[in-house]
Design an enzyme around this catalytic site. Structure first.
Site, PDB file in Angstrom:
ATOM      1  N   GLU A  14     -31.197   1.160  28.273  1.00 32.59           N
ATOM      2  CA  GLU A  14     -30.217   0.780  28.922  1.00 32.59           C
ATOM      3  C   GLU A  14     -29.232   1.447  29.933  1.00 32.59           C
ATOM      4  O   GLU A  14     -28.281   1.714  29.393  1.00 32.59           O
ATOM      5  CB  GLU A  14     -30.804  -0.753  30.304  1.00 32.59           C
TER       6      GLU A  14
ATOM      7  N   CYS B 103     -21.781   2.654  32.829  1.00 32.19           N
ATOM      8  CA  CYS B 103     -21.969   2.342  31.248  1.00 32.19           C
ATOM      9  C   CYS B 103     -22.862   2.849  31.158  1.00 32.19           C
ATOM     10  O   CYS B 103     -23.768   2.496  31.077  1.00 32.19           O
ATOM     11  CB  CYS B 103     -21.802   0.773  31.589  1.00 32.19           C
TER      12      CYS B 103
ATOM     13  N   CYS C   7     -29.098  -1.661  18.633  1.00 32.18           N
ATOM     14  CA  CYS C   7     -28.040  -1.402  18.044  1.00 32.18           C
ATOM     15  C   CYS C   7     -28.067  -1.837  16.331  1.00 32.18           C
ATOM     16  O   CYS C   7     -28.856  -3.088  15.943  1.00 32.18           O
ATOM     17  CB  CYS C   7     -27.295  -2.515  18.578  1.00 32.18           C
TER      18      CYS C   7
ATOM     19  N   CYS D 110     -23.071  -8.635  15.964  1.00 34.27           N
ATOM     20  CA  CYS D 110     -23.196  -9.906  16.982  1.00 34.27           C
ATOM     21  C   CYS D 110     -23.601 -10.996  17.280  1.00 34.27           C
ATOM     22  O   CYS D 110     -24.615 -10.211  18.722  1.00 34.27           O
ATOM     23  CB  CYS D 110     -21.846  -8.771  18.074  1.00 34.27           C
TER      24      CYS D 110
ATOM     25  N   CYS E 170     -23.948 -11.109  21.177  1.00 35.32           N
ATOM     26  CA  CYS E 170     -24.544 -10.380  22.343  1.00 35.32           C
ATOM     27  C   CYS E 170     -26.476  -9.802  22.110  1.00 35.32           C
ATOM     28  O   CYS E 170     -27.042  -9.921  21.356  1.00 35.32           O
ATOM     29  CB  CYS E 170     -23.730  -8.762  22.113  1.00 35.32           C
TER      30      CYS E 170
ATOM     31  N   CYS F  79     -21.858  -6.823  30.585  1.00 36.30           N
ATOM     32  CA  CYS F  79     -21.559  -6.866  29.631  1.00 36.30           C
ATOM     33  C   CYS F  79     -22.607  -7.782  28.226  1.00 36.30           C
ATOM     34  O   CYS F  79     -22.696  -8.945  28.041  1.00 36.30           O
ATOM     35  CB  CYS F  79     -20.460  -6.697  29.478  1.00 36.30           C
TER      36      CYS F  79
END
Ligand code: SAH
Length: 346
Positions: free
Chosen positions: A94, A107, A114, A118, A121, A339
């Site tokens: 995305e 962005c 990933c 975290c 996230c 975010c």
């Protein structure tokens, strides 16, 4: 579609020029094709109208153009746009367009999923599937630039590597993409308008300094106390704050560039005075800026945005210590584009 032909955009300009010479043509033909591939973002060899049909067929037989496809575009009530981007192997990443009165920011993602974990996230839950190639990063920027022109009547002005993935764990491809984005043979954007955001991989921060990169660095800090940071960003156990700080000192000594810290304040996690004091202590070795970002909830509740009194406390403590601080509102929440919300949900 998967294919065994080579991705033509993996070739440098020199390699492309050599390819034509080896195939009995002029090196200059390489320049022309290179321009189509990058500056003009051609999706197919057929688009290359100043190249003969014969040559286009020859290219077709040898190469593919793995252009991304914007599968789905969602527009938020605040003007934010989120693209779900399909890659040549059908994986999805995305990217987001964030408009403000004075700028349009892209962005972009650097990896599919990933490898970091975290806790706050959404992307972390996807696991890392693969790195993006330079052309896949570049294409995301081109797609957003086109949308910016179409919906906001102006070209893209800024880029942040804050989409999916950890850019410093795909360093070579990110650097190659930025080279294309900033080159006059690509988009010709200024590197000063590009921010690479990292959770903090010390070795790579030092490498960036050695490579004398011209873009800006942001570090997702979220806590300057090891136990707290490790509990929310477990890889901090491998790269503790002392090693991060040492790498940032090295970065600052070499580049003299101010460091930006991204920081979310959560209820009961890092909302006390001692947390703010530790942040001041951590970042006062170099000119720093702290962006306090709003928490975007990703599920039902382990993490909650701190009260505004805690944010005010941070702002006071930082300002008293002459550290620049901004408090940023989230954009595009209604379409899961803010975010940490990028998780291929729709
Ligand atoms: N891996 C890189 C870039 C992607 S994350 C990095 O860590 O910097 C982009 C930013 O969004 C980081 O500052 C990250 O900490 C923050 N973020 C992640 N999840 C979030 C959430 N749920 N709410 C607000 N910010 C979040």
């Amino acid at each position: 579609m998967a294919t065994s032909k080579k991705d033509i955009r993996a070739l440098t300009k020199e390699q492309l020029r050599n390819f034509f010479v080896e195939h009995g043509d002029k090196a200059f033909r390489g320049n022309q094709v290179y321009e189509w591939l990058w500056q003009k973002s051609a999706h197919s060899f057929e688009d290359m109208t100043n190249i003969s049909k014969e040559t286009r067929e020859m290219l077709e037989n040898n190469f593919v153009i793995n252009h991304i496809q914007v599968d789905q575009m969602q527009r938020s009530s605040d003007g934010t746009i989120k693209n779900a981007v399909r890659l040549h192997d059908d994986l999805i990443v995305e990217s987001v367009l964030i408009p403000t009165p004075t700028r349009t920011t892209a962005c972009v993602s650097s990896q599919v999923g990933c490898s970091l974990d975290c806790k706050f996230c959404a992307t972390a839950r996807l696991k890392r599937m693969r790195n993006l190639n330079p052309d896949e990063i570049y294409d995301q920027v081109v797609a957003i630039d086109n949308e910016s022109r179409l919906y906001h009547n102006r070209p893209l002005s800024n880029i942040v590597f804050m989409g999916m993935g950890e850019p410093l764990m795909n360093y070579n491809n990110v650097i190659k993409a930025i080279d294309k984005i900033t080159s006059p043979e690509g988009l010709g954007m200024s590197p000063k308008r590009i921010v690479v955001s990292t959770s903090g991989v010390p070795k790579m921060i030092k490498k960036m300094a050695d490579d004398d990169v011209k873009f800006k660095l942001a570090v997702s800090l979220h806590s300057a106390i090891d136990e707290v940071r490790t509990s929310i960003m477990p890889f901090n156990a491998t790269f503790p704050l002392a090693s991060l700080r040492e790498a940032l000192q090295y970065w600052y000594a070499k580049t003299k560039n101010r460091i930006t810290y991204e920081y979310v304040v959560w209820k009961g996690i890092n909302d006390k005075r001692k947390d703010a004091d530790a942040l001041v202590e951590f970042c006062k070795f170099a000119p720093s800026k702290v962006n306090i970002i709003e928490y975007n909830p990703i599920d039902d509740g382990e993490f909650q945005q701190a009260q505004s009194s805690a944010i005010d406390m941070y702002v006071n403590v930082l300002e008293k210590n002459h550290i620049t601080v901004t408090v940023r509102r989230s954009r595009g929440k209604d379409i899961d584009a803010a975010c940490g919300q990028l998780a291929n949900k729709s």
